[in-house]
Design a protein around this motif. Structure first.
Motif, PDB file in Angstrom:
ATOM      1  N   ARG A 134       0.829  -1.201   0.000  1.00  0.00           N
ATOM      2  CA  ARG A 134       0.000   0.000   0.000  1.00  0.00           C
ATOM      3  C   ARG A 134       0.869   1.259   0.000  1.00  0.00           C
ATOM      4  O   ARG A 134       1.991   1.260   0.508  1.00  0.00           O
ATOM      5  N   THR A 135       0.299   2.292  -0.530  1.00  0.00           N
ATOM      6  CA  THR A 135       1.018   3.573  -0.617  1.00  0.00           C
ATOM      7  C   THR A 135       0.701   4.421   0.613  1.00  0.00           C
ATOM      8  O   THR A 135      -0.194   4.094   1.392  1.00  0.00           O
ATOM      9  N   SER A 136       1.415   5.532   0.744  1.00  0.00           N
ATOM     10  CA  SER A 136       1.126   6.445   1.856  1.00  0.00           C
ATOM     11  C   SER A 136      -0.214   7.136   1.604  1.00  0.00           C
ATOM     12  O   SER A 136      -0.733   7.145   0.487  1.00  0.00           O
ATOM     13  N   HIS A 164      -0.266   9.775  -1.219  1.00  0.00           N
ATOM     14  CA  HIS A 164       0.243   9.387  -2.542  1.00  0.00           C
ATOM     15  C   HIS A 164      -0.862   9.535  -3.589  1.00  0.00           C
ATOM     16  O   HIS A 164      -2.029   9.274  -3.297  1.00  0.00           O
ATOM     17  N   ARG A 201      -3.257   6.567  -4.144  1.00  0.00           N
ATOM     18  CA  ARG A 201      -3.930   6.020  -2.963  1.00  0.00           C
ATOM     19  C   ARG A 201      -5.418   5.749  -3.199  1.00  0.00           C
ATOM     20  O   ARG A 201      -5.933   4.725  -2.750  1.00  0.00           O
ATOM     21  N   PHE A 224      -5.695   2.372  -4.700  1.00  0.00           N
ATOM     22  CA  PHE A 224      -5.507   1.333  -3.673  1.00  0.00           C
ATOM     23  C   PHE A 224      -6.771   1.159  -2.844  1.00  0.00           C
ATOM     24  O   PHE A 224      -7.199   0.037  -2.582  1.00  0.00           O
TER      25      PHE A 224
END
Length: 191
Positions: free
Chosen positions: A100-102, A105, A108, A111
């Motif tokens: 997973r991204t921050s 991001h 996101r 995600f």
């Protein structure tokens, strides 16, 4: 499998759904996250152990069925297919969680949608998977043991109850999914 979905998975899903707005923290993380992650990992571990144990017991063979098979054989094959799809979606969820991204991001939102779609699909598959267990168990009863046989025309009251409950939950899930898609479309536009 039932322990994975009914205890760990359901609690993790409910914590993510209803505790996101809470101000409480645990282990320097939001409370919902501190509950969601370990509970879902525990659900995945339980489901993985059960999944591979079932295939080990069956000699690593998949149950097959043709047009002339019995109801028990057909439901057993259906149960195996739905269970494999459900476990695959769970494994994909774990992979998504690992990469997973921050929060800030740019991808996101992608995600979030993938995580939500795969999780909802896995949960709906798990409901179907559990319903087929009860139906298989009903048709697997042996005559002469105080139970009804598969040829008996009257169904046990448990089977329709499980089917109706699962249908209601699936219909509610589809309604919630549709509502969330409309909300997301109104907010982001997806143009």
């Amino acid at each position: 499998m039932m322990c994975a979905w009914w205890i760990f998975g359901s609690t993790a899903i409910l914590s993510a759904r209803y505790l996101k707005g809470a101000e409480s923290t645990c282990c320097m993380a939001p409370l919902w996250w501190a509950l969601h992650r370990p509970l879902m990992l525990m659900a995945f571990v339980c489901a993985t152990v059960a999944f591979f144990f079932i295939y080990y017991i069956s000699g690593w063979r998949v149950r097959t069925c043709n047009v002339a098979c019995t109801t028990d054989d057909y439901l057993g094959q259906l149960h195996a297919i739905i269970g494999t799809v459900t476990w695959s979606l769970m494994a994909f969820q774990v992979l998504l969680g690992a990469i997973r991204t921050s929060v800030d991001h740019p991808i996101r939102p992608l995600f979030n949608w993938l995580h939500w779609m795969c999780g909802s699909s896995a949960w709906i598959c798990a409901l179907t998977f559990i319903a087929t267990v009860f139906i298989c168990e009903y048709f697997h009863r042996k005559p002469g043991q105080g139970e009804k046989s598969a040829s008996d025309s009257s169904l046990s009251p448990v089977v329709p109850l499980v089917i109706v409950c699962n249908l209601l939950v699936a219909i509610a899930a589809v309604a919630v999914i549709t509502w969330m898609l409309v909300q997301a479309y109104e907010k982001y536009g997806f143009t």
